[in-house]
Design a protein around this motif. Structure first.
Motif: not given
Length: 487
Positions: A389-397, A399-407, A330-335
Motif C-alpha cells: 500500500i505504501s508503494l501505491m501511495l508514493v505513486q499517487t498524487p 493532490k488531484t492533478g499534481d504531477t510533482v508531489n506524491v502521497a 492527503i487531498e487526492d480522493p484515491e490517495a
C-alpha cells in the motif's frame, strides 16, 4: 498527553539517578537511605528514583519509553525508505538508491526485533506490554528527536545518524552532522542518543537491590516472542537484500527471550551494540549508526535526486484538523482511500502482534491452526500489505492533478491498542477490521486503475479466509479452551 511521561523525567534531566545530593531530589532512595541513614556512608545505595515510583515501576516506565522509541524509529525508517526511488533518479544512480532502500529496510527489520525484545523484557518483569507511540511531533529528554515522517534528505539522514550514535562519537564530521540534523527542526528541539536510555535501563536491571532475582518470572517464557517464530531467516544477512557484498551480515534480526537477569543484560547489550557499535564500519555486521553514516557520506549534497517529493507527516484528514501545523493532509480522493486502507491494516498488524502474547508457544506456533500461529501469520501478512500500500501511495498524487508531489503512508495510530477483556471479543476486533477494509475497498475500486484491482481483490479474499477461520474457532464446541489465554 505527553505530560504524563515528562513529569516523571525531571530527575533524569538533572543527572538523577546518581546526583550527589539525593535528598534534594525529592526522590525515593534505596537501601540505607530509605531507612533514614546517610547515603554518604553507602555510595552504592545512592541510586534514587522519582517519589511516586518504586524501582520496579520506574524500570517498567523506562521500558515503555524504550518501546515507543523503537516503534517510532522503525516507522520513521520505513517511511524514509519508501520515499526513495522514482522516475527522477538518474539512471546511473538507480542501483545505488536501491541499495540504500535495502539498507534502511534492513535497519527497520532489526528495530522490529528490538521492539519485540523490549516486549519480552516487559513480560518477564511483570509489566504491561506497550506497542504505542505518538502520532504527531513531540519531544522529551529521551526521544532522539521529535517524531516526524519525512522523505530521506540530508538533514533527516543526519538525525538518524545522531540518534544511533555512540557516546564517544566526536570530531569535525560529527559536529557537521549534528548541525545538519538541526535543520528543519523547531528551534527548541533537542537531539538525543537512544543509547542514553538503554544505559539507564541496564544500570537499574543490574542492581540486585533495585530488581531482585524474584522479579524475573521465568514462567512467562512460553508467552514471549521468539526468534524461531519471528526471525524468518533474517540471521547474519541470510536473506533480505540483493546486494550481499555491500551489506554482508545484514539484516540480522535480534529477538531474545528472557528468563533471568543475565539474559536481560545480554539482550540490552545486544540491542545497544547493534545500534551504536562498529564505528569502524566492521564489514560483517555494521551497526545502525555505521550503516546510516555510510549512506550520509554518499548522499547527494546539492540536488536531492534520491527521494520522491513525498509529504512530511501525511494524514488522512477525514474532516479533522490536528493541533499542529507540521502535518500534510492527503487531498487526492484515491490517495485518501489508500491512506485509510493503510491505517486499517496498520492497526491490524499492531493488534495481531499484541494478541500473540496471549498464547504460549508450545501449541506449535508454525501451524496456522493454532491461535498464536494464526496471529503470527497475520502479522507477517500485514507487513507485506503495508509495503504494497505504501508503494501505491508514493505513486499517487498528493493532490488531484499534481504531477510533482506524491502521497505517503500516514502511519496514523488507532484510537486505542487496548484489547477487550474477553478472548472472544479480542478476536472480534480482527473481524471488525476486515469489515472496515471491505468498506474502504468498495470506495477505492471505482477510482483505482485496473492494474490495482488485482491487489485489492486478493486482499479481500485473504480477509475472507481469515474471517472464516476465526469464525470457526468462535463457533466450535469448547472454543474457550482454544481461544482463552493461559496467562
Amino acid at each position: 498527553m505527553r505530560t504524563r511521561f515528562n513529569r516523571h523525567l525531571g530527575e533524569f534531566f538533572k543527572g538523577a539517578l546518581h546526583a550527589p545530593g539525593v535528598a534534594k531530589l525529592h526522590s525515593l532512595s534505596l537501601g540505607a537511605a530509605a531507612e533514614g541513614h546517610s547515603t554518604a556512608k553507602h555510595p552504592k545505595e545512592e541510586m534514587s528514583f522519582p517519589l511516586e515510583f518504586s524501582p520496579h515501576q520506574y524500570l517498567i516506565f523506562l521500558l515503555h519509553i524504550a518501546a515507543e522509541i523503537e516503534h517510532a524509529l522503525m516507522v520513521e525508517y520505513l517511511y524514509a525508505g519508501y520515499t526513495l526511488g522514482g522516475p527522477q533518479v538518474p539512471e546511473e544512480h538507480r542501483e545505488e538508491v536501491t541499495r540504500w532502500q535495502e539498507i534502511i529496510a534492513g535497519v527497520a527489520k532489526e528495530e522490529m526485533g528490538h521492539l519485540m525484545t523490549v516486549q519480552n523484557l516487559l513480560r518477564v518483569l511483570g509489566g504491561p506490554l506497550n506497542l504505542d507511540r505518538e502520532d504527531y511531533p513531540w519531544d522529551s529528554g529521551m526521544v532522539p528527536f521529535p517524531f516526524r515522517l519525512e522523505p530521506l534528505t540530508l538533514p533527516s539522514l543526519a538525525r538518524f545518524v545522531v540518534a544511533e550514535s555512540p557516546a564517544d562519537w566526536d570530531g569535525p564530521e560529527a559536529q557537521e552532522i549534528k548541525e545538519m540534523a538541526k535543520q528543519g527542526m523547531p528551534a527548541d528541539a533537542q537531539l538525543h542518543r537512544v543509547g542514553k536510555l538503554y544505559d539507564l535501563i541496564t544500570e537499574i536491571i543490574a542492581d540486585e537491590e533495585c530488581i531482585p532475582d524474584s522479579f524475573f518470572r521465568a514462567s512467562t517464557l512460553p508467552y514471549q516472542a521468539s526468534w524461531d517464530e519471528w526471525g524468518r531467516g533474517y540471521k547474519g544477512g541470510a536473506r533480505g537484500n540483493s546486494h550481499g557484498s555491500a551489506l554482508a551480515g545484514t539484516p540480522d534480526v535480534i529477538l531474545l527471550q528472557i528468563s533471568s537477569r543475565t539474559e536481560a543484560l545480554a539482550a540490552l547489550n545486544a540491542i545497544s551494540t547493534q545500534g551504536e557499535a562498529n564505528l569502524s564500519d566492521k564489514a560483517d555486521a555494521p551497526s545502525h549508526f555505521a550503516r546510516f553514516l555510510g549512506i550520509y557520506r554518499q548522499f547527494p549534497t546539492k540536488h536531492n535526486w534520491a527521494s520522491r517529493q513525498a509529504p512530511i507527516n501525511p494524514i488522512v484528514p477525514n474532516g479533522f484538523t490536528p493541533e499542529t501545523d507540521d502535518v500534510t493532509p492527503i487531498e487526492d480522493p484515491e490517495a485518501q482511500y489508500w491512506g485509510s486502507l493503510f491505517n486499517i491494516r496498520y492497526q491490524l498488524l499492531l493488534t495481531s502482534l499484541l494478541h500473540t502474547f496471549d498464547y504460549p508457544s508450545n501449541l506449535d506456533p508454525h501451524s496456522q491452526a493454532t491461535p498464536r500461529g494464526m496471529l503470527i501469520h497475520t502479522t507477517f501478512g500485514e507487513m507485506y500489505n503495508l509495503r504494497a500500500i505504501s508503494l501505491m501511495l508514493v505513486q499517487t498524487p498528493l493532490k488531484t492533478g499534481d504531477t510533482v508531489n506524491v502521497a505517503g503512508p500516514p502511519f496514523q495510530m488507532p484510537y486505542t491498542l487496548e484489547l477487550p477483556v474477553d478472548a472472544v471479543d479480542r478476536w472480534r476486533v480482527h473481524l471488525d477490521l476486515f469489515e472496515g477494509t471491505k468498506r474502504v475497498v468498495s470506495k477505492l475500486l471505482p477510482l483505482a486503475a485496473p492494474a490495482r484491482h488485482t491487489y485489492l481483490q486478493a486482499l479481500l479474499e485473504g480477509d475472507a479466509r481469515n474471517a472464516a477461520a476465526i469464525q470457526t474457532m468462535l463457533n466450535c464446541e469448547g472454543h474457550s479452551t482454544l481461544l482463552h489465554s493461559q496467562r
